[in-house]
Design a protein around this motif. Structure first.
Motif, PDB file in Angstrom:
ATOM      1  N   GLY A  76     -41.235  16.821  14.994  1.00 45.94           N
ATOM      2  CA  GLY A  76     -41.565  18.092  15.611  1.00 45.94           C
ATOM      3  C   GLY A  76     -42.644  17.922  16.672  1.00 45.94           C
ATOM      4  N   GLN A  77     -42.390  18.501  17.833  1.00 44.69           N
ATOM      5  CA  GLN A  77     -43.342  18.442  18.937  1.00 44.69           C
ATOM      6  C   GLN A  77     -43.997  19.807  19.090  1.00 44.69           C
ATOM      7  OE1 GLN A  77     -44.088  15.514  20.687  1.00 44.69           O
ATOM      8  NE2 GLN A  77     -42.885  14.736  18.966  1.00 44.69           N
ATOM      9  N   LEU A  78     -45.290  19.784  19.326  1.00 48.53           N
ATOM     10  CA  LEU A  78     -46.073  21.007  19.491  1.00 48.53           C
ATOM     11  C   LEU A  78     -46.410  21.208  20.959  1.00 48.53           C
ATOM     12  CD1 LEU A  78     -48.400  20.313  16.465  1.00 48.53           C
ATOM     13  CD2 LEU A  78     -46.738  22.188  16.616  1.00 48.53           C
ATOM     14  N   GLY A  79     -46.834  22.400  21.304  1.00 50.98           N
ATOM     15  CA  GLY A  79     -47.218  22.727  22.670  1.00 50.98           C
ATOM     16  C   GLY A  79     -48.621  22.281  22.980  1.00 50.98           C
ATOM     17  N   ILE A  80     -48.811  20.972  22.969  1.00 48.42           N
ATOM     18  CA  ILE A  80     -50.130  20.403  23.259  1.00 48.42           C
ATOM     19  C   ILE A  80     -49.959  19.295  24.289  1.00 48.42           C
ATOM     20  CG2 ILE A  80     -50.008  18.817  21.280  1.00 48.42           C
ATOM     21  CD1 ILE A  80     -53.099  19.184  21.032  1.00 48.42           C
ATOM     22  N   ALA A  81     -50.796  19.316  25.310  1.00 52.37           N
ATOM     23  CA  ALA A  81     -50.742  18.313  26.370  1.00 52.37           C
ATOM     24  C   ALA A  81     -51.518  17.066  25.956  1.00 52.37           C
ATOM     25  CB  ALA A  81     -51.331  18.891  27.652  1.00 52.37           C
ATOM     26  N   LYS A  82     -51.310  15.991  26.694  1.00 52.99           N
ATOM     27  CA  LYS A  82     -52.002  14.737  26.403  1.00 52.99           C
ATOM     28  C   LYS A  82     -53.518  14.913  26.424  1.00 52.99           C
ATOM     29  CE  LYS A  82     -52.167   9.888  27.632  1.00 52.99           C
ATOM     30  NZ  LYS A  82     -51.639   8.827  28.453  1.00 52.99           N
ATOM     31  N   ASP A  83     -54.005  15.827  27.285  1.00 52.38           N
ATOM     32  CA  ASP A  83     -55.448  16.077  27.379  1.00 52.38           C
ATOM     33  C   ASP A  83     -55.939  17.072  26.327  1.00 52.38           C
ATOM     34  OD1 ASP A  83     -54.584  18.560  28.269  1.00 52.38           O
ATOM     35  OD2 ASP A  83     -55.510  18.386  30.257  1.00 52.38           O
ATOM     36  N   GLU A  84     -55.095  17.390  25.331  1.00 54.01           N
ATOM     37  CA  GLU A  84     -55.420  18.285  24.215  1.00 54.01           C
ATOM     38  C   GLU A  84     -55.345  19.768  24.564  1.00 54.01           C
ATOM     39  OE1 GLU A  84     -56.119  17.170  20.960  1.00 54.01           O
ATOM     40  OE2 GLU A  84     -55.732  15.137  21.681  1.00 54.01           O
ATOM     41  N   HIS A  85     -54.962  20.103  25.807  1.00 55.74           N
ATOM     42  CA  HIS A  85     -54.839  21.511  26.193  1.00 55.74           C
ATOM     43  C   HIS A  85     -53.659  22.150  25.472  1.00 55.74           C
ATOM     44  CE1 HIS A  85     -54.805  25.195  28.494  1.00 55.74           C
ATOM     45  NE2 HIS A  85     -53.529  24.974  28.792  1.00 55.74           N
ATOM     46  N   VAL A  86     -53.876  23.340  24.906  1.00 54.56           N
ATOM     47  CA  VAL A  86     -52.832  24.131  24.251  1.00 54.56           C
ATOM     48  C   VAL A  86     -52.763  25.474  24.962  1.00 54.56           C
ATOM     49  CG1 VAL A  86     -52.057  25.210  22.105  1.00 54.56           C
ATOM     50  CG2 VAL A  86     -53.279  23.018  22.019  1.00 54.56           C
ATOM     51  N   PRO A  87     -51.647  25.766  25.651  1.00 54.50           N
ATOM     52  CA  PRO A  87     -51.526  27.063  26.316  1.00 54.50           C
ATOM     53  C   PRO A  87     -51.553  28.203  25.301  1.00 54.50           C
ATOM     54  CG  PRO A  87     -49.732  25.584  26.957  1.00 54.50           C
ATOM     55  CD  PRO A  87     -50.461  24.941  25.830  1.00 54.50           C
ATOM     56  N   GLU A  88     -52.057  29.358  25.707  1.00 53.67           N
ATOM     57  CA  GLU A  88     -52.079  30.540  24.841  1.00 53.67           C
ATOM     58  C   GLU A  88     -50.687  31.139  24.691  1.00 53.67           C
ATOM     59  OE1 GLU A  88     -53.109  33.673  22.442  1.00 53.67           O
ATOM     60  OE2 GLU A  88     -54.335  31.927  22.927  1.00 53.67           O
ATOM     61  N   ASP A  89     -49.904  31.132  25.768  1.00 53.58           N
ATOM     62  CA  ASP A  89     -48.598  31.770  25.823  1.00 53.58           C
ATOM     63  C   ASP A  89     -47.540  30.971  25.050  1.00 53.58           C
ATOM     64  OD1 ASP A  89     -46.687  33.717  27.230  1.00 53.58           O
ATOM     65  OD2 ASP A  89     -45.888  31.753  27.819  1.00 53.58           O
ATOM     66  N   ALA A  90     -46.751  31.666  24.222  1.00 49.96           N
ATOM     67  CA  ALA A  90     -45.712  31.007  23.417  1.00 49.96           C
ATOM     68  C   ALA A  90     -44.656  30.345  24.293  1.00 49.96           C
ATOM     69  CB  ALA A  90     -45.059  32.010  22.471  1.00 49.96           C
ATOM     70  N   GLY A  91     -44.277  30.982  25.388  1.00 44.89           N
ATOM     71  CA  GLY A  91     -43.294  30.386  26.291  1.00 44.89           C
ATOM     72  C   GLY A  91     -43.809  29.103  26.920  1.00 44.89           C
ATOM     73  N   ALA A  92     -45.078  29.099  27.312  1.00 40.24           N
ATOM     74  CA  ALA A  92     -45.693  27.895  27.880  1.00 40.24           C
ATOM     75  C   ALA A  92     -45.781  26.795  26.824  1.00 40.24           C
ATOM     76  CB  ALA A  92     -47.070  28.211  28.450  1.00 40.24           C
ATOM     77  N   GLN A  93     -46.076  27.180  25.570  1.00 40.42           N
ATOM     78  CA  GLN A  93     -46.077  26.187  24.493  1.00 40.42           C
ATOM     79  C   GLN A  93     -44.678  25.602  24.306  1.00 40.42           C
ATOM     80  OE1 GLN A  93     -47.939  26.961  20.713  1.00 40.42           O
ATOM     81  NE2 GLN A  93     -49.745  27.899  21.656  1.00 40.42           N
ATOM     82  N   ALA A  94     -43.644  26.455  24.336  1.00 40.52           N
ATOM     83  CA  ALA A  94     -42.270  25.963  24.175  1.00 40.52           C
ATOM     84  C   ALA A  94     -41.899  25.020  25.311  1.00 40.52           C
ATOM     85  CB  ALA A  94     -41.297  27.134  24.090  1.00 40.52           C
ATOM     86  N   ASP A  95     -42.280  25.379  26.551  1.00 40.82           N
ATOM     87  CA  ASP A  95     -42.011  24.488  27.686  1.00 40.82           C
ATOM     88  C   ASP A  95     -42.682  23.136  27.476  1.00 40.82           C
ATOM     89  OD1 ASP A  95     -40.400  26.221  29.225  1.00 40.82           O
ATOM     90  OD2 ASP A  95     -42.145  27.103  30.223  1.00 40.82           O
ATOM     91  N   LEU A  96     -43.914  23.154  26.981  1.00 36.45           N
ATOM     92  CA  LEU A  96     -44.635  21.907  26.736  1.00 36.45           C
ATOM     93  C   LEU A  96     -43.994  21.114  25.594  1.00 36.45           C
ATOM     94  CD1 LEU A  96     -46.928  20.144  27.662  1.00 36.45           C
ATOM     95  CD2 LEU A  96     -48.507  21.582  26.361  1.00 36.45           C
ATOM     96  N   CYS A  97     -43.529  21.806  24.559  1.00 34.88           N
ATOM     97  CA  CYS A  97     -42.798  21.123  23.480  1.00 34.88           C
ATOM     98  C   CYS A  97     -41.607  20.366  24.064  1.00 34.88           C
ATOM     99  CB  CYS A  97     -42.289  22.118  22.445  1.00 34.88           C
ATOM    100  SG  CYS A  97     -43.515  22.906  21.406  1.00 34.88           S
TER     101      CYS A  97
END
Length: 137
Positions: free
Chosen positions: A33-54
């Motif tokens: 399972g992949q989470l909406g977290i970037a390599k630099d540890e940034h986690v977007p607030e928006d669920a859609g942005a998290q899904a895109d990052l996943c």
């Protein structure tokens, strides 16, 4: 891969197949399972942005296995609120080609860290002539 959606049962509710047949000899990749977290540890607030990052993280995992979104045969996705269903599905539909893979989407009570709203895991398969251990056949 053969997508299976028999006309004897109700069609899928969204962009997914009821099943995908993987032929003998295909390489399989089971991505955690992949989470909406970037390599630099940034986690977007928006669920859609998290899904895109996943899905971006999944693309990186698949690329490391010489695969891509077209090789996905199954998606299991989890969102922590009904309100995140639509943003997740919009991200999925941007990421996977048509015909879409088999898919399950579940609403869960939460993840290990409260900041996460979406988690996505995939199974991918590819016919490419590799033998056991990944060497070219």
């Amino acid at each position: 891969m053969r997508r299976i959606t028999p006309d004897t049962i109700r069609p899928p509710f969204a962009n997914y197949a009821h099943a995908v047949e993987v032929p003998p000899g295909a390489r399989l990749v089971f991505a955690s399972g992949q989470l909406g977290i970037a390599k630099d540890e940034h986690v977007p607030e928006d669920a859609g942005a998290q899904a895109d990052l996943c899905f971006s993280n999944i693309a990186a995992v698949l690329a490391a296995a010489d695969m891509g979104p077209a090789d996905i045969v199954r998606i299991d996705a989890f969102v922590s609120d009904r309100a995140y269903l639509k943003p997740y599905m919009e991200a999925r539909d941007r990421f996977v080609p048509s015909p879409a893979p088999a898919s399950t989407l579940m609403i869960v009570s939460g993840f290990a860290r409260e900041v996460f709203k979406v988690e996505i895991e995939v199974i991918a398969a590819k016919m490419d002539g590799r033998g056991e251990g990944g060497e070219a056949a």
